[in-house]
Design an enzyme around this catalytic site. Structure first.
Site, short mmCIF file in Angstrom:
data_model
loop_
_atom_site.label_atom_id
_atom_site.label_comp_id
_atom_site.label_asym_id
_atom_site.label_seq_id
_atom_site.Cartn_x
_atom_site.Cartn_y
_atom_site.Cartn_z
N ASP A 278 41.50 30.71 47.60
CA ASP A 278 41.69 30.50 46.17
C ASP A 278 43.12 30.01 45.95
O ASP A 278 43.90 29.92 46.91
CB ASP A 278 41.37 31.77 45.38
CG ASP A 278 42.35 32.89 45.62
OD1 ASP A 278 43.02 32.88 46.67
OD2 ASP A 278 42.45 33.81 44.79
N ASP B 280 45.03 34.48 48.39
CA ASP B 280 44.78 35.87 48.77
C ASP B 280 43.28 36.17 48.80
O ASP B 280 42.87 37.31 48.96
CB ASP B 280 45.50 36.85 47.85
CG ASP B 280 44.95 36.88 46.43
OD1 ASP B 280 44.16 35.97 46.08
OD2 ASP B 280 45.30 37.79 45.67
N ARG B 281 42.47 35.14 48.64
CA ARG B 281 41.02 35.28 48.69
C ARG B 281 40.47 34.23 49.65
O ARG B 281 40.93 33.09 49.67
CB ARG B 281 40.43 35.08 47.29
CG ARG B 281 38.92 35.16 47.21
CD ARG B 281 38.45 35.08 45.78
NE ARG B 281 38.87 36.26 45.03
CZ ARG B 281 38.17 36.79 44.04
NH1 ARG B 281 37.01 36.26 43.68
NH2 ARG B 281 38.62 37.85 43.39
N SER C 264 45.78 33.56 40.02
CA SER C 264 44.80 33.65 41.11
C SER C 264 43.74 32.56 40.96
O SER C 264 44.05 31.38 40.96
CB SER C 264 44.19 35.05 41.14
OG SER C 264 43.42 35.24 42.29
N ARG D 4 47.12 38.90 32.76
CA ARG D 4 46.46 37.62 33.02
C ARG D 4 45.87 37.12 31.70
O ARG D 4 45.11 37.81 31.05
CB ARG D 4 45.36 37.76 34.07
CG ARG D 4 45.03 36.43 34.75
CD ARG D 4 44.07 36.63 35.91
NE ARG D 4 44.65 37.40 37.00
CZ ARG D 4 44.04 37.62 38.17
NH1 ARG D 4 42.83 37.14 38.37
NH2 ARG D 4 44.63 38.32 39.12
#
Length: 398
Positions: free
Chosen positions: A345, A349-350, A175, A64
């Site tokens: 998000d 996945d959040r 993300s 990332r």
């Protein structure tokens, strides 16, 4: 000492410049390669240092970083190097069922840097090229997908392609990071995100495969003319159907209708404002609401944040847990008299949840621990109490 320092700095600068020139010579993206060569020609040592003074680390969260040239950034070359290393690791360390062939599944979100022609989709295509060159069949999911679908696909793609063993999954996403970032999440053959020491093994393989295996630039140019032929549209549709079928069979307990009947006539059912935070979540959240039997009147989507937008224009930081990220959703909820906010998000996945008190009008934003506790309570009420076997709940810290 001053003379020694001068020669040391000069020597470091020369080494850095040679490293930058070597990098540019194997970078398949002419925009990032030319940017580096321009910095070298103009002798911009400090800018070169920022790009080349180290290397992006590979860990349990994969990669990332900011989309930019050089070994510290997310770009075509760092992604192909990571993909080559992952391919080698999968071939060497993940067992294949007898007579079957290896397969990997790759998804991507909407992140992009137009100045350098870098994007999650392009990185996903690079990943596919590396995998298939290594003899690993790659199913590139069609369109923007949420991260949970990739993890699910690692476990279930073999039900569609029965002659293959799925050895890993890759989700190209940053993300909830700032808009300039991109990322590369890796899921192991069991559908779980990689953990130690798997990450170290993959990192070691990446280090041994830094030189491109073939002419990626030419291959990418060919891919530009293939349009939708690169992606597995059929498999994506099938996997989505399987994903929601699993939700319907394992999680839906008919509690929405039952709950509303437990209250008197004065009770007003809660309604939800949903936001995808400029990410990929909207169509998937809508389908999830439908699976649970919620009517369209149950929720309202924040229009300005509904569709994927790599600029994230209405939020300074696309993390629903950050202060101020839910302000727009809260304004709409108060205007419509809704009580709840559900927020994903950008790669969905959040989950963030906020509730407005009907008595005071004040908002409570729940922490991840609190949401986990509520979900655990629901799991206990729905399943645990009626289980014929002993029940255990497992919590993990990150």
């Amino acid at each position: 000492l001053k003379i020694l320092s001068h020669f040391t700095v000069e020597g470091m600068s020369k080494e850095l410049i040679e490293t930058a020139k070597e990098w540019a010579s194997i970078d398949p993206n002419h925009l990032t390669a030319n940017h580096v060569l321009r910095l070298v020609a103009e002798n911009k040592i400090e800018e070169i240092k920022k790009l080349f003074n180290g290397r992006i680390g590979f860990g349990t969260a994969g990669l990332r970083a900011k989309m930019e040239p050089g070994p510290l950034g997310m770009n075509d070359l760092t992604v192909l190097q990571a993909s080559q290393g992952l391919a080698e690791y999968c071939r060497k360390h993940i067992p294949i069922d007898g007579g079957k062939k290896p397969m990997i599944v790759v998804g991507y979100d909407h992140r992009a840097n137009a100045n350098f022609n870098l994007s999650s989709k392009r990185f996903a295509v690079v990943t596919k090229l590396a995998m298939e060159h290594a003899g690993i069949k790659c199913i590139l999911l069609d369109g923007y997908v949420p991260t949970p679908l990739v993890a699910f696909s690692v476990e279930h793609l073999c039900e569609i392609h029965t002659d293959y063993t799925v050895v890993a999954g890759v989700m190209v996403t940053a993300s909830h990071n700032p808009k300039q970032d991109a990322g590369y999440k890796v899921y192991y053959c069991d559908g779980c995100q990689i953990r130690s020491p798997i990450d170290a093994g993959i990192a070691d393989c990446i280090g041994r495969n830094l030189k491109p295996w073939f002419d990626y630039a030419a291959a990418l140019k060919q891919c530009e003319n293939l349009n939708g032929a690169l992606t597995g549209k059929l498999e994506t549709g099938q996997l989505c159907d399987m994903y929601y079928a699993a939700i319907g069979s394992k999680l839906v307990k008919g509690r929405y209708e039952a709950t509303s009947k437990e209250f008197d006539e004065k009770w007003k059912e809660p309604k939800v404002v949903y936001t995808a935070m400029h990410g990929v979540g909207t169509p998937y959240a809508k389908r999830a609401f439908a699976i649970f039997g919620f009517p369209n009147t149950f929720y309202h989507v924040v229009p300005a944040q509904e569709n994927p937008d790599p600029e994230f224009p209405t939020v300074s930081f696309p993390n629903p847990e950050e202060k101020g990220a839910l302000d727009m959703a809260m304004e709409i909820a108060e205007e419509k008299g809704f009580d709840l906010i559900f927020a994903n998000d950008p790669d969905a996945d959040r989950l963030a949840v906020a509730e407005r008190s009907r008595k005071t009008g004040e908002w409570t934003s729940f922490t991840g621990d609190q949401i986990g506790t509520l979900l655990g309570k629901w799991m206990w009420d729905s399943y645990g109490k009626f289980s014929e076997k002993p029940v255990a709940m497992c919590a993990s810290t990150v």
